[in-house]
Design a protein around this motif. Structure first.
Motif, mmCIF file in Angstrom:
data_model
loop_
_atom_site.group_PDB
_atom_site.id
_atom_site.type_symbol
_atom_site.label_atom_id
_atom_site.label_comp_id
_atom_site.label_asym_id
_atom_site.label_seq_id
_atom_site.Cartn_x
_atom_site.Cartn_y
_atom_site.Cartn_z
ATOM 1 N N GLY A 145 0.628 -0.981 0.387
ATOM 2 C CA GLY A 145 0.173 0.173 -0.267
ATOM 3 C C GLY A 145 0.804 1.318 0.395
ATOM 4 N N GLU A 146 0.367 1.878 0.234
ATOM 5 C CA GLU A 146 1.140 3.352 -0.034
ATOM 6 C C GLU A 146 0.084 4.714 0.949
ATOM 7 O OE1 GLU A 146 -0.536 5.086 -4.650
ATOM 8 O OE2 GLU A 146 1.386 4.506 -4.112
ATOM 9 N N SER A 147 0.669 5.830 1.409
ATOM 10 C CA SER A 147 0.029 6.686 1.910
ATOM 11 C C SER A 147 -0.312 7.331 0.935
ATOM 12 C CB SER A 147 1.258 8.063 2.032
ATOM 13 O OG SER A 147 0.416 8.762 2.474
ATOM 14 N N GLY B 164 -3.086 9.107 20.276
ATOM 15 C CA GLY B 164 -2.493 7.881 19.157
ATOM 16 C C GLY B 164 -3.572 8.503 18.343
ATOM 17 N N PHE B 165 -4.711 9.046 17.982
ATOM 18 C CA PHE B 165 -5.016 9.356 16.516
ATOM 19 C C PHE B 165 -4.366 10.242 15.781
ATOM 20 C CE2 PHE B 165 -8.008 11.843 14.106
ATOM 21 C CZ PHE B 165 -8.740 11.363 13.483
ATOM 22 N N THR B 166 -3.887 11.979 16.363
ATOM 23 C CA THR B 166 -3.289 12.922 15.910
ATOM 24 C C THR B 166 -2.041 12.081 15.561
ATOM 25 O OG1 THR B 166 -3.166 13.399 17.995
ATOM 26 C CG2 THR B 166 -4.718 14.415 16.660
ATOM 27 N N LYS C 126 1.955 10.335 11.298
ATOM 28 C CA LYS C 126 2.894 9.587 10.889
ATOM 29 C C LYS C 126 2.401 9.150 9.528
ATOM 30 C CE LYS C 126 4.614 5.186 12.506
ATOM 31 N NZ LYS C 126 4.278 4.110 13.744
ATOM 32 N N LEU C 127 1.513 8.798 9.185
ATOM 33 C CA LEU C 127 0.928 8.475 7.640
ATOM 34 C C LEU C 127 1.314 9.325 7.096
ATOM 35 C CD1 LEU C 127 -1.642 6.323 8.793
ATOM 36 C CD2 LEU C 127 0.679 5.021 8.320
ATOM 37 N N LEU D 22 5.211 13.082 15.358
ATOM 38 C CA LEU D 22 4.245 14.375 16.648
ATOM 39 C C LEU D 22 4.667 13.165 17.594
ATOM 40 C CD1 LEU D 22 0.558 15.356 15.737
ATOM 41 C CD2 LEU D 22 3.071 16.339 15.608
ATOM 42 N N LEU D 23 4.883 13.544 18.768
ATOM 43 C CA LEU D 23 5.078 12.953 20.558
ATOM 44 C C LEU D 23 3.214 12.598 20.051
ATOM 45 C CD1 LEU D 23 7.855 16.123 21.902
ATOM 46 C CD2 LEU D 23 7.853 14.221 20.512
#
Length: 253
Positions: free
Chosen positions: A126-128, A157-159, A164-165, A170-171
């Motif tokens: 897959g890809e972004s 975790g959602f943000t 990330k994807l 993000l921290l």
């Protein structure tokens, strides 16, 4: 210094070294970490991706050499982009179901090599997707404290997962994410991808969501959902009231 890598689909990262301790985050397949302490059947770790600390079980990872750790850090591996990706563990003919954002460590063709273990990725990697498609793919995912996947996720975790994807780091926690980026002057100026942060009655930052525009926000509260937002905060159509008090809007890119 000692290092490890997760060779299971999802491992709970706990506050203390026991199975009843709260889950503060999760370690996903292929993610690496430093080991800072051994205690009975547990190890204290610091994750390489976001420098998050916690405890995982001794049987929930394998050791990783210094050179492999350094190589991983210098050249991060491809990620999984689908909610679930199947990985065939060749040694015992079993299948792992990898969550979104898993790291396909030391990938050669379609085979991940983690230590002496080999995992064949089944189907396309897959890809972004674009930011909206990525974010809305989590709709209806149940809220789970410390969660990072479509099967349970918390607000930060959602943000973190969505960004990330998109290749943006993000921290892990809301209180850490609010220190990143730069401040947007007003809600009127907010745009797709900005993060809105919310405070409790004591003024502590306790919630985060991603703006879809300057009137709608997608966030994890009970489940991942889309709500309206104004200068007062988030208004829940389901509950018919304001649920989160707006504090600040930050732009990360």
């Amino acid at each position: 210094m000692e290092y490890g890598i997760c060779n299971l689909s999802i491992v709970p990262l706990r506050a203390e070294p026991n199975e009843r301790s709260e889950q503060v985050s999760q370690v996903l397949f292929g993610e690496i970490f430093e080991i800072t302490e051994w205690k009975d059947n547990w190890v204290s770790i610091i994750t390489a991706y976001d420098n998050y600390k916690g405890w995982i079980g001794r049987l929930q990872f394998i050791m990783l050499g210094h050179l492999a750790f350094k190589r991983f850090k210098q050249t991060p591996p491809p990620l999984t982009f689908r909610p679930v990706t199947q990985a065939w563990k060749i040694a015992n003919n079993s299948v792992l179901y990898l969550p979104v954002g898993s790291s396909l460590a030391f990938l050669e063709g379609t085979t991940c090599r983690i230590g002496t273990e080999q995992f064949e990725i089944i189907g396309e990697i897959g890809e972004s997707e674009n930011l909206v498609v990525t974010a809305t793919s989590f709709l209806n995912a149940p809220y789970l404290w410390g969660g990072r996947t479509h099967f349970g996720i918390d607000c930060s975790g959602f943000t973190q997962a969505v960004f990330k994807l998109q290749g943006i780091n993000l921290l892990r926690d809301t209180g850490l994410q609010v220190e990143q980026g730069y401040t947007v002057n007003s809600l009127h100026d907010a745009r797709l991808g900005d993060l809105a942060f919310f405070v409790n009655t004591e003024g502590k930052t306790v919630h985060v969501g991603m703006m879809l525009n300057n009137e709608r926000i997608i966030h994890a509260s009970g489940k991942v959902k889309i709500d309206t937002i104004d200068e007062m905060g988030i208004y829940s159509e389901e509950l018919k009231r304001y649920t989160h008090k707006l504090s600040v809007i930050k732009r990360m890119f």
